[in-house]
Design an enzyme around this catalytic site. Structure first.
Site, short mmCIF file in Angstrom:
data_model
loop_
_atom_site.label_atom_id
_atom_site.label_comp_id
_atom_site.label_asym_id
_atom_site.label_seq_id
_atom_site.Cartn_x
_atom_site.Cartn_y
_atom_site.Cartn_z
N PHE A 1 0.82 -1.22 0.00
CA PHE A 1 0.00 0.00 0.00
C PHE A 1 0.85 1.27 0.00
O PHE A 1 0.81 2.07 -0.94
CB PHE A 1 -0.93 -0.05 1.20
CG PHE A 1 -1.68 1.23 1.49
CD1 PHE A 1 -2.31 1.92 0.49
CD2 PHE A 1 -1.77 1.71 2.80
CE1 PHE A 1 -3.00 3.10 0.76
CE2 PHE A 1 -2.46 2.86 3.08
CZ PHE A 1 -3.08 3.56 2.07
N ASP B 1 10.10 -6.90 -3.89
CA ASP B 1 8.91 -7.32 -3.16
C ASP B 1 8.78 -8.83 -3.24
O ASP B 1 9.01 -9.42 -4.31
CB ASP B 1 7.66 -6.65 -3.73
CG ASP B 1 6.51 -6.63 -2.74
OD1 ASP B 1 6.02 -7.72 -2.38
OD2 ASP B 1 6.10 -5.52 -2.31
N THR C 1 3.89 -11.22 -1.17
CA THR C 1 3.07 -11.94 -0.20
C THR C 1 1.62 -11.50 -0.39
O THR C 1 1.30 -10.71 -1.28
CB THR C 1 3.54 -11.64 1.22
OG1 THR C 1 3.51 -10.22 1.44
CG2 THR C 1 4.97 -12.15 1.43
N LEU D 1 10.65 -0.37 3.24
CA LEU D 1 9.27 -0.40 3.72
C LEU D 1 8.75 -1.81 3.91
O LEU D 1 7.69 -1.99 4.53
CB LEU D 1 8.33 0.32 2.73
CG LEU D 1 8.43 1.84 2.65
CD1 LEU D 1 9.59 2.28 1.76
CD2 LEU D 1 7.13 2.43 2.13
N ALA E 1 7.42 -5.07 5.16
CA ALA E 1 7.09 -5.50 6.53
C ALA E 1 5.75 -6.21 6.54
O ALA E 1 4.88 -5.92 5.72
CB ALA E 1 7.03 -4.29 7.47
N THR F 1 6.53 2.66 12.27
CA THR F 1 5.18 3.00 12.70
C THR F 1 5.17 3.66 14.08
O THR F 1 6.07 3.44 14.89
CB THR F 1 4.32 1.71 12.76
OG1 THR F 1 3.07 1.98 13.37
CG2 THR F 1 5.01 0.63 13.59
N ASP F 2 4.11 4.42 14.35
CA ASP F 2 3.97 5.01 15.69
C ASP F 2 3.55 3.97 16.73
O ASP F 2 3.62 4.23 17.93
CB ASP F 2 2.98 6.17 15.67
CG ASP F 2 1.57 5.79 15.22
OD1 ASP F 2 1.34 4.61 14.87
OD2 ASP F 2 0.70 6.68 15.19
N GLU F 3 3.15 2.77 16.29
CA GLU F 3 2.71 1.75 17.25
C GLU F 3 3.83 1.27 18.16
O GLU F 3 3.57 0.66 19.21
CB GLU F 3 2.06 0.58 16.51
CG GLU F 3 0.80 0.98 15.77
CD GLU F 3 -0.03 -0.21 15.32
OE1 GLU F 3 -0.06 -1.23 16.03
OE2 GLU F 3 -0.65 -0.11 14.25
N TYR G 1 3.23 -7.39 16.37
CA TYR G 1 3.58 -6.51 15.25
C TYR G 1 4.43 -5.33 15.71
O TYR G 1 5.53 -5.09 15.20
CB TYR G 1 2.32 -5.99 14.56
CG TYR G 1 2.57 -4.78 13.70
CD1 TYR G 1 3.47 -4.83 12.64
CD2 TYR G 1 1.93 -3.57 13.96
CE1 TYR G 1 3.71 -3.71 11.85
CE2 TYR G 1 2.16 -2.45 13.17
CZ TYR G 1 3.06 -2.53 12.12
OH TYR G 1 3.31 -1.42 11.36
N LYS H 1 8.43 -4.35 14.93
CA LYS H 1 8.85 -3.09 14.32
C LYS H 1 9.77 -2.31 15.25
O LYS H 1 10.73 -1.66 14.79
CB LYS H 1 7.63 -2.25 13.95
CG LYS H 1 6.87 -2.76 12.74
CD LYS H 1 7.71 -2.81 11.46
CE LYS H 1 8.04 -1.43 10.96
NZ LYS H 1 8.80 -1.48 9.67
N LYS I 1 -7.65 -3.78 6.37
CA LYS I 1 -7.48 -2.64 7.27
C LYS I 1 -8.80 -1.87 7.41
O LYS I 1 -9.71 -1.98 6.60
CB LYS I 1 -6.37 -1.73 6.75
CG LYS I 1 -4.99 -2.41 6.62
CD LYS I 1 -4.48 -2.88 7.97
CE LYS I 1 -3.11 -3.54 7.86
NZ LYS I 1 -2.02 -2.60 7.68
N ASN J 1 -12.11 5.55 16.16
CA ASN J 1 -12.56 4.63 15.12
C ASN J 1 -14.03 4.80 14.79
O ASN J 1 -14.44 4.70 13.63
CB ASN J 1 -12.27 3.18 15.53
CG ASN J 1 -10.79 2.86 15.50
OD1 ASN J 1 -10.00 3.59 14.93
ND2 ASN J 1 -10.41 1.75 16.12
#
Length: 350
Positions: free
Chosen positions: A11, A32, A35, A80, A82, A133-135, A158, A162, A197, A257
């Site tokens: 994406f 790539d 997957t 990128l 992941a 990611t911010d996660e 996940y 990361k 998503k 959300n």
């Protein structure tokens, strides 16, 4: 520039590759593994464009990756590739450790070996941009924002994988002198988003008149960045960022959300009034384990140092996203119906 992009059929990766080639005129090698979440159709606009090449490869394959470095001789790497879906990481964490941790180590080692062959201006110009990611920072209290100094506190397989990859990237800079940059982004949305998503799932479920499942009470907050703004931000960091630094890229668009889903329902009520009201499709479902309550990014450093700035308002860009899915059923329908086979569709394979 010659730029090696890993995960370029995903994406965010596809948005970046299209921006690099079509808008900026760079020469790009997309690496790539194709997957489940990779879709070569996303790069069909580059078919026949000699500025773009494609290599199907696993970033854990050190021999293959090193060979691509030697052949393509990139001036920069934008990493990128992941595994990125939290729910999948809960049921199958092994794939996330392999790709996100081991794969990043292979990319860093291959880049380091290649970097050590460079001399003069080529060596001075080389950059390795690690995209994250911010996660990795865990959950925020109400009203707070992540900055580059926020403490790492990952809560899912996940985000833990990361976080590990971020630490590896910084370690390869500090230990070996590899010219690394790191970015952490907020939730992306926009065209060509794999339909597991939140936003694409809600769009396609609404189109089919299916339930719109919302975890828990729907109050989990996320900061949203349009994928094309993110791509431009990544290029800005690559070109202007200080080596060894981290930059947070966010959209200054924090929504919970339930707000996102209700906004989508209002858009569908305008565009498809005969099927409304769409809010009747909202169904609250059991929350997932370790579901962080709030993520929000303060992108001030990136705005000040590299000139990054989100260019779109969330509500308008969200409607544009819905319209893209309405106009591009040929992209998402095979995925939705399980008919997508991952064929290369004319990409110039190595």
């Amino acid at each position: 520039m010659r730029i090696l992009v890993t995960g370029g059929c995903g994406f965010i990766g596809s948005a970046l590759v299209l921006h690099l080639v079509q808008e900026l005129g760079h020469e790009v090698l997309t690496l790539d593994a194709l997957t489940y979440a990779a879709n070569p159709i996303s790069l069909m606009p580059l078919k026949g464009d000699n500025r773009h090449r494609f290599a199907e490869a696993d970033i854990c394959d050190h021999e293959k990756v090193s060979g691509l470095f030697a052949e393509f001789r990139p001036e920069a790497v934008m990493h990128l590739a992941a595994e990125s879906h939290v729910d999948r990481s809960i049921t199958g964490p092994g794939a996330f450790i392999r790709t996100n941790v081991v794969g990043t180590q292979v990319m860093l080692e291959s880049a380091r070996a290649y970097y050590n062959t460079l001399q003069g201006p080529e060596r001075d110009a080389f950059r390795f941009l690690h995209v994250s990611t911010d996660e990795v920072y865990g959950s925020l209290p109400p009203g707070a924002f992540f900055t580059e100094d926020s403490r790492y506190d990952p809560r899912s397989p996940y985000s833990a994988s990361k976080a590990a990859s971020d630490h590896l990237a910084r370690a390869w800079h500090e230990t070996y002198g590899l010219p690394v940059l790191v970015t952490n982004c907020s939730n992306n949305y926009g065209p060509r988003h794999f339909p597991e998503k939140l936003i694409p799932l809600m769009i396609l479920n609404a189109l089919d008149g299916k339930d719109l499942p919302v975890y828990g009470d729907g109050q989990n907050e996320r900061d949203w960045i349009h994928v094309e703004d993110h791509a431009r931000g990544l290029v800005a960091v690559l070109e202007k960022g200080r080596i060894g630094e981290t930059y947070l890229l966010g959209g200054r668009s924090v929504r919970n959300n339930l707000e996102v889903v209700k906004t989508l329902c209002a858009i569908f009520d305008r565009l498809r009034p005969e099927a409304g009201p769409h809010e009747r499709l909202i169904k609250f479902v059991t929350d997932r384990p370790g579901h962080d309550r709030r993520y929000a990014i303060d992108p001030s450093k990136a705005e000040a140092e590299v000139g990054y700035k989100p260019s779109r308002t969330f509500e308008q860009a969200l409607e544009d996203t819905v319209r893209w899915y309405l106009d591009n059923e040929s992209w998402w329908r095979p995925i939705r119906e399980g008919r997508y086979s991952g064929e290369r569709l004319g990409l110039s394979a190595e």
